[in-house]
Design an enzyme around this catalytic site. Structure first.
Site, PDB file in Angstrom:
ATOM      1  N   TRP A 328       0.783 -12.078  -0.529  1.00 42.97           N
ATOM      2  CA  TRP A 328       0.493 -12.859   0.660  1.00 42.97           C
ATOM      3  C   TRP A 328      -1.007 -13.205   0.740  1.00 42.97           C
ATOM      4  O   TRP A 328      -1.379 -14.309   1.137  1.00 42.97           O
ATOM      5  CB  TRP A 328       0.912 -12.093   1.925  1.00 42.97           C
ATOM      6  CG  TRP A 328       0.326 -12.715   3.153  1.00 42.97           C
ATOM      7  CD1 TRP A 328       0.658 -13.922   3.689  1.00 42.97           C
ATOM      8  CD2 TRP A 328      -0.734 -12.189   3.948  1.00 42.97           C
ATOM      9  NE1 TRP A 328      -0.124 -14.177   4.794  1.00 42.97           N
ATOM     10  CE2 TRP A 328      -0.989 -13.129   4.972  1.00 42.97           C
ATOM     11  CE3 TRP A 328      -1.488 -11.014   3.906  1.00 42.97           C
ATOM     12  CZ2 TRP A 328      -1.975 -12.934   5.938  1.00 42.97           C
ATOM     13  CZ3 TRP A 328      -2.457 -10.816   4.872  1.00 42.97           C
ATOM     14  CH2 TRP A 328      -2.687 -11.773   5.867  1.00 42.97           C
ATOM     15  N   HIS A 329      -1.862 -12.264   0.340  1.00 45.94           N
ATOM     16  CA  HIS A 329      -3.302 -12.555   0.386  1.00 45.94           C
ATOM     17  C   HIS A 329      -3.652 -13.719  -0.537  1.00 45.94           C
ATOM     18  O   HIS A 329      -4.620 -14.439  -0.311  1.00 45.94           O
ATOM     19  CB  HIS A 329      -4.101 -11.322  -0.018  1.00 45.94           C
ATOM     20  CG  HIS A 329      -4.309 -10.344   1.110  1.00 45.94           C
ATOM     21  ND1 HIS A 329      -5.014 -10.672   2.239  1.00 45.94           N
ATOM     22  CD2 HIS A 329      -3.900  -9.081   1.282  1.00 45.94           C
ATOM     23  CE1 HIS A 329      -5.024  -9.639   3.062  1.00 45.94           C
ATOM     24  NE2 HIS A 329      -4.348  -8.661   2.506  1.00 45.94           N
ATOM     25  N   GLY A 330      -2.875 -13.892  -1.590  1.00 51.42           N
ATOM     26  CA  GLY A 330      -3.129 -14.991  -2.515  1.00 51.42           C
ATOM     27  C   GLY A 330      -2.687 -14.572  -3.894  1.00 51.42           C
ATOM     28  O   GLY A 330      -2.658 -13.391  -4.204  1.00 51.42           O
TER      29      GLY A 330
END
Lengths: 402, 77
Positions: A328-330
């Site tokens: 989700w952070h990347g």
């Protein structure tokens, strides 16, 4: 038209103070002026998503229409039947826009997706939470207006804290007594001023004054150096004070509007183990993951007796939770490693807690062991933030370029 | 019902204190974590016949043996 990002400059805060004044006065007379609240919410959204960011504004509008249509569709379906696959499909369709936004830069070398906008992941968390609660039968009625108010609540739109639908709607419809509102107002104003200290003094000192110098020296030395260690701590301090400062603004502004948005931080560096750390750090996110991913997964596995060992189930839950959080952070190696690192840390922590429970008599527990535990947790966390920062990645490229 | 719930809690936490101090905070003391919460919900479902979906589980309403007993009794009623 002008564009202004949330909580970035004095003008923004002046605007908040001015425009919220009628809301404050109304609340002191135990009244709510919904139309005005909606009006200024719209104004602030226009300020952040208009002007040079108009394409983000369009993306936001299309996204919200799409998601609300989906929620309504699922709500109507759920009133009649309850097939698990329809539920999974709905959650999947709800997160497709977020997936596209996260995957696009990884494929097209940093290119930002045109359907993205500031805060898309935070709205997605709220939506997925709603869909899951509709499935559980916890959300019993669908109100279009309140759903829009919840999803687009301007104080928290850009980076949370992530509120829950039923909690938000409860506050939104509830008229506080003057005494209760005064308490809230006092806290809200205090949080905003504490936020100034955090973000514009402490985070400014660490992030803007110190960090570039330390980074330069660490890069010049290359490899493992004391400068790298210094970078780890400076980055960690900047990360905390910047985000906690922002969160205080968001919570403070919400309070002034009579909405008790949940807090995001509770002295995270005083945690005595990793598990406790996640109960204190970015709480609205970690609780979201706990309630909507970890607990549901564990519930599913245990109910269907897929795995016998409770320890295996718990560990599998941690790995799933933190891997998803990493992605989700990347989609970069360091965010994913950061997720895996925390999963491992919490698995080790659980094993230690079990060991401690069994050997309670033999293991000393006093002020010094407690202080050591806090010290160890703090350093483990700071190390994880060094991974998270992507600085190791920068160092590697810097080395290759030389 | 009360005895049954206390028994479930004793099994789950491995602690005798849950039977003697009914106002013990199960989360703050670390006796119950998310994993144990799920086990608790499943046990309550199997042994007491109350169905609590995960999203109805608000920690502050379930944090002590007394609160759990009250909650289950209200759901039963």
């Amino acid at each position: 038209m002008i564009n202004m990002q949330p909580y970035q400059n004095p003008t923004y805060f002046m605007l908040i103070a001015l425009t919220l004044l009628p809301i404050v006065i109304a609340n002191l007379y135990e009244k709510k002026i919904y139309w005005y609240q909606t009006l200024i919410s719209f104004g602030f959204l226009l300020l952040s998503f208009g002007g040079i960011k108009w394409h983000q504004g369009i993306a936001l509008i299309v996204y919200v229409i799409f998601e609300i249509f989906l929620i309504k569709l699922y709500f109507n379906y759920r009133a009649k039947s309850n097939n698990s696959w329809i539920f999974y499909l709905t959650v999947f369709v709800a997160i497709i826009p977020l997936i596209i936004v996260k995957v696009t830069p990884a494929i097209y070398g940093g290119q930002v997706s045109i359907i993205g906008f500031l805060g898309i992941s935070y709205i997605t968390f709220k939506i997925v939470g709603m869909i899951m609660e509709i499935r559980d039968g916890a959300i019993k009625e669908f109100r279009l207006g309140q759903t829009i108010q919840f999803l687009l609540f301007f104080p928290t739109i850009s980076s949370g804290p992530i509120d829950r639908y039923r909690r938000f709607v409860g506050d939104y419809n509830n008229q506080l007594s003057r005494k209760k509102y005064l308490d809230l107002l006092e806290k809200g104003v205090w949080y905003i001023f504490l936020g100034f200290l955090y973000k514009f003094f402490i985070a400014y000192f660490f992030g803007t004054l110190l960090m570039p110098q330390v980074a330069q020296n660490a890069l010049a030395r290359g490899g493992i150096s004391w400068w790298l260690v210094a970078y780890m701590y400076v980055y960690s301090m900047d990360l905390f004070f910047d985000f906690a400062g922002y969160s205080l603004f968001a919570v403070g502004t919400s309070y002034i509007m009579g909405i008790v948005t949940p807090m995001n931080f509770n002295r995270p560096f005083a945690a005595a183990n990793i598990k406790e750390f996640w109960n204190r750090w970015h709480m609205s996110l970690s609780f979201w993951f706990r309630d909507y991913i970890y607990m549901r997964l564990v519930f599913f596995i245990m109910k269907n007796k897929l795995i016998k060992s409770r320890i295996t189930i718990a560990n599998l839950g941690y790995l799933t939770l933190f891997l998803i959080m990493g992605f989700w952070h990347g989609i970069t190696w360091y965010y994913i490693v950061y997720g895996l690192f925390h999963a491992c840390a919490i698995i080790v922590c659980d094993a230690w807690l079990r060991f401690k429970k069994k050997h309670r008599q033999q293991i000393p527990s006093n002020r010094f062991t407690k202080a050591f535990a806090i010290f160890l947790t703090f350093n483990t966390v700071c190390f994880s933030f060094l991974i998270f920062s992507g600085f190791l990645n920068t160092m590697m490229f810097h080395h290759i370029m030389k | 019902m009360k005895e049954k719930i206390i028994e479930i809690l004793q099994d789950l936490t491995g602690s005798e204190e849950v039977a003697t101090n009914l106002d013990l905070n199960l989360f703050d003391t670390g006796l119950i974590d998310s994993m144990a919460t799920v086990q608790l919900l499943l046990e309550l479902q199997a042994q007491c016949g109350v169905d609590v979906p995960v999203s109805e589980f608000e920690r502050s309403e379930w944090e002590t043996p007394n609160k759990i007993i009250a909650k289950v009794e209200s759901l039963k009623a």
